[in-house]
Design a protein around this motif. Structure first.
Motif, PDB file in Angstrom:
ATOM      1  N   ARG A 160      51.620  -6.355 -52.621  1.00 51.57           N
ATOM      2  CA  ARG A 160      51.233  -7.348 -53.627  1.00 51.57           C
ATOM      3  C   ARG A 160      49.721  -7.443 -53.796  1.00 51.57           C
ATOM      4  O   ARG A 160      49.237  -8.207 -54.626  1.00 51.57           O
ATOM      5  CB  ARG A 160      51.805  -8.715 -53.240  1.00 51.57           C
ATOM      6  CG  ARG A 160      53.309  -8.782 -53.344  1.00 51.57           C
ATOM      7  CD  ARG A 160      53.820 -10.201 -53.193  1.00 51.57           C
ATOM      8  NE  ARG A 160      53.436 -10.818 -51.924  1.00 51.57           N
ATOM      9  CZ  ARG A 160      54.165 -10.793 -50.816  1.00 51.57           C
ATOM     10  NH1 ARG A 160      55.331 -10.183 -50.818  1.00 51.57           N
ATOM     11  NH2 ARG A 160      53.743 -11.392 -49.720  1.00 51.57           N
ATOM     12  N   GLY A 161      48.984  -6.675 -53.003  1.00 47.10           N
ATOM     13  CA  GLY A 161      47.524  -6.698 -53.075  1.00 47.10           C
ATOM     14  C   GLY A 161      46.976  -5.724 -54.098  1.00 47.10           C
ATOM     15  O   GLY A 161      47.671  -5.313 -55.037  1.00 47.10           O
ATOM     16  N   LEU A 162      45.741  -5.321 -53.899  1.00 47.01           N
ATOM     17  CA  LEU A 162      45.062  -4.399 -54.815  1.00 47.01           C
ATOM     18  C   LEU A 162      45.441  -2.955 -54.508  1.00 47.01           C
ATOM     19  O   LEU A 162      45.610  -2.586 -53.352  1.00 47.01           O
ATOM     20  CB  LEU A 162      43.544  -4.570 -54.683  1.00 47.01           C
ATOM     21  CG  LEU A 162      43.003  -5.963 -54.981  1.00 47.01           C
ATOM     22  CD1 LEU A 162      41.523  -6.021 -54.646  1.00 47.01           C
ATOM     23  CD2 LEU A 162      43.235  -6.319 -56.435  1.00 47.01           C
ATOM     24  N   ARG A 163      45.547  -2.134 -55.563  1.00 43.79           N
ATOM     25  CA  ARG A 163      45.912  -0.718 -55.425  1.00 43.79           C
ATOM     26  C   ARG A 163      44.742   0.138 -55.889  1.00 43.79           C
ATOM     27  O   ARG A 163      44.165  -0.115 -56.944  1.00 43.79           O
ATOM     28  CB  ARG A 163      47.119  -0.384 -56.293  1.00 43.79           C
ATOM     29  CG  ARG A 163      48.340  -1.181 -55.976  1.00 43.79           C
ATOM     30  CD  ARG A 163      49.465  -0.859 -56.942  1.00 43.79           C
ATOM     31  NE  ARG A 163      50.075   0.423 -56.660  1.00 43.79           N
ATOM     32  CZ  ARG A 163      51.038   0.626 -55.776  1.00 43.79           C
ATOM     33  NH1 ARG A 163      51.483  -0.388 -55.085  1.00 43.79           N
ATOM     34  NH2 ARG A 163      51.550   1.808 -55.583  1.00 43.79           N
ATOM     35  N   PHE A 164      44.464   1.171 -55.104  1.00 45.41           N
ATOM     36  CA  PHE A 164      43.403   2.108 -55.438  1.00 45.41           C
ATOM     37  C   PHE A 164      43.948   3.521 -55.307  1.00 45.41           C
ATOM     38  O   PHE A 164      43.938   4.096 -54.218  1.00 45.41           O
ATOM     39  CB  PHE A 164      42.184   1.884 -54.529  1.00 45.41           C
ATOM     40  CG  PHE A 164      41.626   0.502 -54.654  1.00 45.41           C
ATOM     41  CD1 PHE A 164      40.767   0.186 -55.681  1.00 45.41           C
ATOM     42  CD2 PHE A 164      41.999  -0.492 -53.765  1.00 45.41           C
ATOM     43  CE1 PHE A 164      40.269  -1.107 -55.818  1.00 45.41           C
ATOM     44  CE2 PHE A 164      41.517  -1.773 -53.887  1.00 45.41           C
ATOM     45  CZ  PHE A 164      40.643  -2.082 -54.916  1.00 45.41           C
ATOM     46  N   PRO A 165      44.462   4.097 -56.404  1.00 48.95           N
ATOM     47  CA  PRO A 165      45.013   5.457 -56.333  1.00 48.95           C
ATOM     48  C   PRO A 165      43.908   6.504 -56.224  1.00 48.95           C
ATOM     49  O   PRO A 165      42.897   6.415 -56.917  1.00 48.95           O
ATOM     50  CB  PRO A 165      45.787   5.605 -57.647  1.00 48.95           C
ATOM     51  CG  PRO A 165      45.246   4.566 -58.550  1.00 48.95           C
ATOM     52  CD  PRO A 165      44.638   3.484 -57.712  1.00 48.95           C
ATOM     53  N   MET A 166      44.111   7.441 -55.339  1.00 51.06           N
ATOM     54  CA  MET A 166      43.172   8.541 -55.121  1.00 51.06           C
ATOM     55  C   MET A 166      43.993   9.831 -55.005  1.00 51.06           C
ATOM     56  O   MET A 166      45.191   9.773 -54.772  1.00 51.06           O
ATOM     57  CB  MET A 166      42.374   8.323 -53.829  1.00 51.06           C
ATOM     58  CG  MET A 166      41.571   7.041 -53.773  1.00 51.06           C
ATOM     59  SD  MET A 166      40.326   6.891 -55.039  1.00 51.06           S
ATOM     60  CE  MET A 166      39.080   7.952 -54.407  1.00 51.06           C
ATOM     61  N   PRO A 167      43.350  10.980 -55.136  1.00 50.31           N
ATOM     62  CA  PRO A 167      44.099  12.227 -54.900  1.00 50.31           C
ATOM     63  C   PRO A 167      44.531  12.286 -53.433  1.00 50.31           C
ATOM     64  O   PRO A 167      43.722  12.083 -52.547  1.00 50.31           O
ATOM     65  CB  PRO A 167      43.077  13.325 -55.202  1.00 50.31           C
ATOM     66  CG  PRO A 167      41.992  12.663 -55.968  1.00 50.31           C
ATOM     67  CD  PRO A 167      41.989  11.221 -55.577  1.00 50.31           C
ATOM     68  N   GLY A 168      45.794  12.477 -53.203  1.00 47.89           N
ATOM     69  CA  GLY A 168      46.294  12.590 -51.837  1.00 47.89           C
ATOM     70  C   GLY A 168      46.853  11.307 -51.255  1.00 47.89           C
ATOM     71  O   GLY A 168      47.661  11.352 -50.337  1.00 47.89           O
ATOM     72  N   PHE A 169      46.443  10.139 -51.751  1.00 45.50           N
ATOM     73  CA  PHE A 169      46.953   8.877 -51.213  1.00 45.50           C
ATOM     74  C   PHE A 169      46.683   7.730 -52.176  1.00 45.50           C
ATOM     75  O   PHE A 169      45.919   7.863 -53.131  1.00 45.50           O
ATOM     76  CB  PHE A 169      46.322   8.555 -49.852  1.00 45.50           C
ATOM     77  CG  PHE A 169      44.843   8.318 -49.892  1.00 45.50           C
ATOM     78  CD1 PHE A 169      44.325   7.059 -50.136  1.00 45.50           C
ATOM     79  CD2 PHE A 169      43.954   9.348 -49.674  1.00 45.50           C
ATOM     80  CE1 PHE A 169      42.961   6.835 -50.174  1.00 45.50           C
ATOM     81  CE2 PHE A 169      42.598   9.152 -49.705  1.00 45.50           C
ATOM     82  CZ  PHE A 169      42.094   7.888 -49.955  1.00 45.50           C
ATOM     83  N   VAL A 170      47.343   6.617 -51.908  1.00 43.80           N
ATOM     84  CA  VAL A 170      47.074   5.356 -52.595  1.00 43.80           C
ATOM     85  C   VAL A 170      46.686   4.361 -51.509  1.00 43.80           C
ATOM     86  O   VAL A 170      47.356   4.253 -50.483  1.00 43.80           O
ATOM     87  CB  VAL A 170      48.323   4.841 -53.350  1.00 43.80           C
ATOM     88  CG1 VAL A 170      48.054   3.480 -53.962  1.00 43.80           C
ATOM     89  CG2 VAL A 170      48.757   5.826 -54.412  1.00 43.80           C
ATOM     90  N   LEU A 171      45.585   3.658 -51.712  1.00 43.80           N
ATOM     91  CA  LEU A 171      45.140   2.644 -50.762  1.00 43.80           C
ATOM     92  C   LEU A 171      45.546   1.274 -51.287  1.00 43.80           C
ATOM     93  O   LEU A 171      45.238   0.927 -52.425  1.00 43.80           O
ATOM     94  CB  LEU A 171      43.622   2.697 -50.580  1.00 43.80           C
ATOM     95  CG  LEU A 171      43.006   1.602 -49.711  1.00 43.80           C
ATOM     96  CD1 LEU A 171      43.455   1.759 -48.257  1.00 43.80           C
ATOM     97  CD2 LEU A 171      41.499   1.633 -49.803  1.00 43.80           C
ATOM     98  N   LEU A 172      46.253   0.518 -50.457  1.00 43.97           N
ATOM     99  CA  LEU A 172      46.593  -0.868 -50.763  1.00 43.97           C
ATOM    100  C   LEU A 172      45.741  -1.762 -49.876  1.00 43.97           C
ATOM    101  O   LEU A 172      45.633  -1.518 -48.679  1.00 43.97           O
ATOM    102  CB  LEU A 172      48.065  -1.153 -50.478  1.00 43.97           C
ATOM    103  CG  LEU A 172      49.112  -0.283 -51.143  1.00 43.97           C
ATOM    104  CD1 LEU A 172      50.497  -0.686 -50.657  1.00 43.97           C
ATOM    105  CD2 LEU A 172      49.035  -0.402 -52.638  1.00 43.97           C
ATOM    106  N   VAL A 173      45.134  -2.789 -50.457  1.00 43.46           N
ATOM    107  CA  VAL A 173      44.312  -3.726 -49.688  1.00 43.46           C
ATOM    108  C   VAL A 173      44.727  -5.137 -50.077  1.00 43.46           C
ATOM    109  O   VAL A 173      44.808  -5.469 -51.254  1.00 43.46           O
ATOM    110  CB  VAL A 173      42.808  -3.528 -49.978  1.00 43.46           C
ATOM    111  CG1 VAL A 173      41.983  -4.549 -49.215  1.00 43.46           C
ATOM    112  CG2 VAL A 173      42.375  -2.122 -49.642  1.00 43.46           C
ATOM    113  N   ARG A 174      44.990  -5.953 -49.043  1.00 45.80           N
ATOM    114  CA  ARG A 174      45.353  -7.344 -49.287  1.00 45.80           C
ATOM    115  C   ARG A 174      44.738  -8.221 -48.208  1.00 45.80           C
ATOM    116  O   ARG A 174      45.029  -8.043 -47.026  1.00 45.80           O
ATOM    117  CB  ARG A 174      46.863  -7.520 -49.257  1.00 45.80           C
ATOM    118  CG  ARG A 174      47.284  -8.954 -49.498  1.00 45.80           C
ATOM    119  CD  ARG A 174      48.794  -9.080 -49.532  1.00 45.80           C
ATOM    120  NE  ARG A 174      49.180 -10.465 -49.665  1.00 45.80           N
ATOM    121  CZ  ARG A 174      49.425 -11.274 -48.651  1.00 45.80           C
ATOM    122  NH1 ARG A 174      49.321 -10.844 -47.422  1.00 45.80           N
ATOM    123  NH2 ARG A 174      49.783 -12.520 -48.851  1.00 45.80           N
ATOM    124  N   PRO A 175      43.866  -9.163 -48.607  1.00 44.32           N
ATOM    125  CA  PRO A 175      43.326 -10.105 -47.624  1.00 44.32           C
ATOM    126  C   PRO A 175      44.450 -10.979 -47.064  1.00 44.32           C
ATOM    127  O   PRO A 175      45.288 -11.467 -47.816  1.00 44.32           O
ATOM    128  CB  PRO A 175      42.341 -10.945 -48.422  1.00 44.32           C
ATOM    129  CG  PRO A 175      42.061 -10.174 -49.660  1.00 44.32           C
ATOM    130  CD  PRO A 175      43.273  -9.345 -49.921  1.00 44.32           C
TER     131      PRO A 175
END
Length: 115
Positions: free
Chosen positions: A15-30
């Motif tokens: 439910r946090g922020l998504r940052f798609p990159m080549p090779g992976f997706v980073l999810l970040v949630r405080p």
């Protein structure tokens, strides 16, 4: 650094922020629980490949997170790396650069959201 292990923690990170990159997706949630230690979790779908491929991607992610999150991880937030197809084909150093870039974008977006 704490490791995410429960399904509920991964769903909360989704439910946090998504940052798609080549090779992976980073999810970040405080988390907002007052604990400044960053949390980290890794997941790779069966769509990515067989068990050997998925485990190799997760080992690479663990090593990347060990180095990058200590320096530029967001305090008090959960970070989840989701493996994408082709993640093993990208050079390790390049994956590290992508992770640093995604973490900087996440920090910038969370700082802007806090204002």
């Amino acid at each position: 650094m704490r490791t995410l292990s429960k399904r509920s923690e991964f769903l909360a990170a989704n439910r946090g922020l998504r940052f798609p990159m080549p090779g992976f997706v980073l999810l970040v949630r405080p988390r907002g629980d007052g604990d400044d230690e960053p949390g980290v979790g890794f997941t790779v779908s069966k769509k990515v490949g067989n068990a050997v491929t998925r485990n190799r991607i997760k080992r690479r992610f663990r090593e990347l997170a060990r180095a990058a999150l200590r320096e530029s991880g967001i305090a008090g937030a959960d970070h989840v790396l989701i493996g994408r197809p082709g993640g093993n084909d990208i050079a390790f150093a390049e994956l590290g650069e992508h992770l640093d870039s995604a973490l900087k974008r996440a920090a910038k977006k969370l700082a802007a959201k806090a204002l």
